[in-house]
Design a protein around this motif. Sequence first.
Motif, PDB file in Angstrom:
ATOM      1  N   MET A 130       0.731  -1.131  -0.031  1.00 20.32           N
ATOM      2  CA  MET A 130      -0.048   0.103  -0.062  1.00 20.32           C
ATOM      3  C   MET A 130       0.963   1.114   0.074  1.00 20.32           C
ATOM      4  N   TYR A 131       0.564   2.216  -0.659  1.00 22.75           N
ATOM      5  CA  TYR A 131       0.870   3.584  -0.686  1.00 22.75           C
ATOM      6  C   TYR A 131       0.127   4.524  -0.156  1.00 22.75           C
ATOM      7  N   ASP A 132       0.559   5.155   0.818  1.00 20.06           N
ATOM      8  CA  ASP A 132      -0.275   6.218   1.622  1.00 20.06           C
ATOM      9  C   ASP A 132       0.070   7.744   1.056  1.00 20.06           C
ATOM     10  N   THR A 133      -1.078   7.925   0.546  1.00 18.47           N
ATOM     11  CA  THR A 133      -1.015   9.369  -0.231  1.00 18.47           C
ATOM     12  C   THR A 133      -0.864  10.573   0.780  1.00 18.47           C
ATOM     13  N   ASN A 134      -1.252  10.346   1.843  1.00 20.76           N
ATOM     14  CA  ASN A 134      -1.310  11.400   2.728  1.00 20.76           C
ATOM     15  C   ASN A 134       0.227  11.660   3.393  1.00 20.76           C
ATOM     16  N   SER A 135       0.951  10.572   3.667  1.00 19.83           N
ATOM     17  CA  SER A 135       2.121  10.656   4.474  1.00 19.83           C
ATOM     18  C   SER A 135       3.261  10.312   3.216  1.00 19.83           C
ATOM     19  N   ALA A 136       2.821  10.050   2.021  1.00 23.22           N
ATOM     20  CA  ALA A 136       3.929   9.352   0.933  1.00 23.22           C
ATOM     21  C   ALA A 136       4.751   8.262   1.465  1.00 23.22           C
ATOM     22  N   ALA A 137       4.143   7.460   2.148  1.00 22.13           N
ATOM     23  CA  ALA A 137       4.995   6.521   2.799  1.00 22.13           C
ATOM     24  C   ALA A 137       4.253   4.860   2.200  1.00 22.13           C
ATOM     25  N   TRP A 138       5.188   4.064   2.041  1.00 20.98           N
ATOM     26  CA  TRP A 138       4.675   2.531   2.030  1.00 20.98           C
ATOM     27  C   TRP A 138       4.493   1.795   3.094  1.00 20.98           C
ATOM     28  N   ILE A 139       3.500   1.122   3.104  1.00 22.67           N
ATOM     29  CA  ILE A 139       2.981   0.174   3.897  1.00 22.67           C
ATOM     30  C   ILE A 139       2.820  -1.283   3.328  1.00 22.67           C
ATOM     31  N   ASN A 140       3.369  -2.153   4.021  1.00 21.82           N
ATOM     32  CA  ASN A 140       3.214  -3.541   3.709  1.00 21.82           C
ATOM     33  C   ASN A 140       2.418  -4.491   4.806  1.00 21.82           C
ATOM     34  N   ILE A 141       1.265  -5.037   4.231  1.00 20.61           N
ATOM     35  CA  ILE A 141       0.404  -5.803   4.970  1.00 20.61           C
ATOM     36  C   ILE A 141       0.362  -7.113   4.512  1.00 20.61           C
ATOM     37  N   GLU A 142      -0.007  -7.935   5.684  1.00 24.23           N
ATOM     38  CA  GLU A 142      -0.387  -9.327   4.969  1.00 24.23           C
ATOM     39  C   GLU A 142      -1.777  -9.874   5.217  1.00 24.23           C
ATOM     40  N   ALA A 143      -2.257 -10.020   4.179  1.00 26.82           N
ATOM     41  CA  ALA A 143      -4.046 -10.422   4.420  1.00 26.82           C
ATOM     42  C   ALA A 143      -4.197 -11.781   4.902  1.00 26.82           C
ATOM     43  N   THR A 144      -5.447 -11.828   5.430  1.00 28.64           N
ATOM     44  CA  THR A 144      -5.717 -13.289   5.930  1.00 28.64           C
ATOM     45  C   THR A 144      -6.932 -13.682   5.378  1.00 28.64           C
ATOM     46  N   GLY A 145      -7.638 -14.909   5.781  1.00 33.50           N
ATOM     47  CA  GLY A 145      -8.948 -15.255   5.284  1.00 33.50           C
ATOM     48  C   GLY A 145      -8.660 -16.489   4.306  1.00 33.50           C
ATOM     49  N   ASP A 146      -9.614 -16.676   3.553  1.00 35.97           N
ATOM     50  CA  ASP A 146      -9.628 -17.564   2.405  1.00 35.97           C
ATOM     51  C   ASP A 146      -9.054 -17.067   1.412  1.00 35.97           C
ATOM     52  N   THR A 147      -7.703 -17.282   1.122  1.00 40.11           N
ATOM     53  CA  THR A 147      -7.026 -16.467   0.043  1.00 40.11           C
ATOM     54  C   THR A 147      -7.098 -17.099  -1.223  1.00 40.11           C
ATOM     55  N   PRO A 148      -7.377 -16.287  -2.221  1.00 38.34           N
ATOM     56  CA  PRO A 148      -7.224 -16.930  -3.696  1.00 38.34           C
ATOM     57  C   PRO A 148      -6.167 -17.040  -4.044  1.00 38.34           C
ATOM     58  N   ASN A 149      -6.064 -17.734  -5.280  1.00 44.81           N
ATOM     59  CA  ASN A 149      -4.724 -18.259  -6.267  1.00 44.81           C
ATOM     60  C   ASN A 149      -4.018 -16.882  -6.612  1.00 44.81           C
ATOM     61  N   PRO A 150      -2.822 -16.836  -7.000  1.00 48.04           N
ATOM     62  CA  PRO A 150      -2.149 -15.713  -7.571  1.00 48.04           C
ATOM     63  C   PRO A 150      -2.691 -15.500  -8.916  1.00 48.04           C
ATOM     64  N   ARG A 151      -2.299 -14.256  -9.392  1.00 47.17           N
ATOM     65  CA  ARG A 151      -2.950 -14.136 -10.906  1.00 47.17           C
ATOM     66  C   ARG A 151      -2.206 -12.579 -11.343  1.00 47.17           C
ATOM     67  N   GLY A 152      -2.549 -12.530 -12.641  1.00 47.87           N
ATOM     68  CA  GLY A 152      -2.350 -11.084 -13.150  1.00 47.87           C
ATOM     69  C   GLY A 152      -3.331 -10.785 -14.243  1.00 47.87           C
ATOM     70  N   GLY A 153      -3.300  -9.724 -14.747  1.00 46.28           N
ATOM     71  CA  GLY A 153      -4.414  -9.222 -15.648  1.00 46.28           C
ATOM     72  C   GLY A 153      -5.884  -9.266 -15.007  1.00 46.28           C
TER      73      GLY A 153
END
Length: 476
Positions: A204-227
């Motif tokens: 994530m990029y915080d447009t308010n503070s101009a900083a990057w934030i990295n978070i790990e999601a939980t739950g029933d995760t879908p498979n990787p993809r692009g497009g």
Amino acid sequence: MAFKYKPSLVRLTLILSSFVLDVICFTPLPRFAQNSAHIGNRIYYMGGFVSLPEPIISDFFYLDISTFTSTDSGNLPWTELTGLDNLFTSWGTAVAGGANKDLFVLFGGQMTPSETSSIVIVYDTKSNTWSKPEISTVNETNLFFLNDMAILDTVNWAWSYGTQDGAPEARNDFSATILSNGYIVYIGGSNLNNRYVPMTQLNMYDTNSAAWINIEATGDTPNPRGGHSAVLTTDGRIIIYGGSFLISADGRYTAASPDLAVLETSNNNYVWSKPKASGISPPTIAYHAAYLVGDNMIISFGNITDKGPTSNLYALGTKDKNNYKWLTSLDIEASVPPGTISPVNNTSSNTGALVGAIIGSLIGLLLLGGGLFWFYRFNKNRKMMEGVIETPGESTDVGFSRRHETMNSTTTSQSSYDYSRNSTNTKVEEGDHSKEFPPSNLSIQYNLDIDDDDDDKEFRVLPEELQPEYLEKKYN
């Protein structure tokens, strides 16, 4: 049994109406990797890849959301616009820009011919004009994978750059969704080595503070993809659809699974789920466009895995988070909060579409007029022939004249008389004889419905076999 063709004015009108509609209406070609932006009550599209010898195209058009009520491809409200100097483009980024969010702003992508003067091209939806704003040059490169944060101010037309501290590795084919708190959430995609980013990894990029934030999601995760595509609902759900996954070094892809997944972002908790949608689901596609209109996710174009590009549209009802529905008909106005769909003022119409509509209408009117005139003459002639006794013979070149032939059974010689319904004193020569018209030995029955003062009297000529004198001699 013989049948007579009776022309139908309704049938003729329908044919001509269909012709005019074919001239005016526009249907876009199937495509994927197009550039698109949602502006007011329209979704604008430009370019993309198609199944043609020259795969990149340059057309420019929009879908009118305010009249979009069905996903039936034959009833979609498309309108074609004029592109920019046959500029062929795909894989770019388009957004609604300007102070009033009424500009179609196209950035980057593949352009042919290559744009060296500006990588930003703008279409004003109010004045229907194209422009290339003069902006300080952004760092241009031919690389497909970058991890810099370039920010374009579409009001003052100026570039700036965000920090790269904590930025994720370079990737492509990801989705980017901005939340109400100003966070831009980047999901999925692949890096230079075709390694797909896990869907649990949220950058994530915080447009308010101009900083990057990295978070790990939980739950029933879908498979990787692009497009794939991603839209944000009003209650903070990011709904993703489609995408593909590279499965071999020779470039073969498979559809991402599942095709539908939801990321809950409320209360700063990022939880994945895999809902099942009712209704007839569309084929899994990639490199398509998707926008949330009211409570409906409108999906358009894209590449169907192992089948090729499509021009179909699909609609997913998202109002009830516990009951997603694939829709074939929808009421956009009822599903959109007041003020969400704002009108886009067009003070000048598109020249090409207007000229085509005028020419098509004129041709249609000319054909309609000709058809009506033919229909009138046909009925008039048919009425004139009603009640006339058909006799053996052939047509001549004198008006509505006929040749009445009588056969002499004794000598087998033939005597012929020419006469005209539009003439009362016509001379017809045969051999050395000259007779007045009509011949004095033929009985004439006048039409009693015609006024005696009318010079153009209608009469009926009885053949010799039906004349009273002949019948009296034969049967007495």
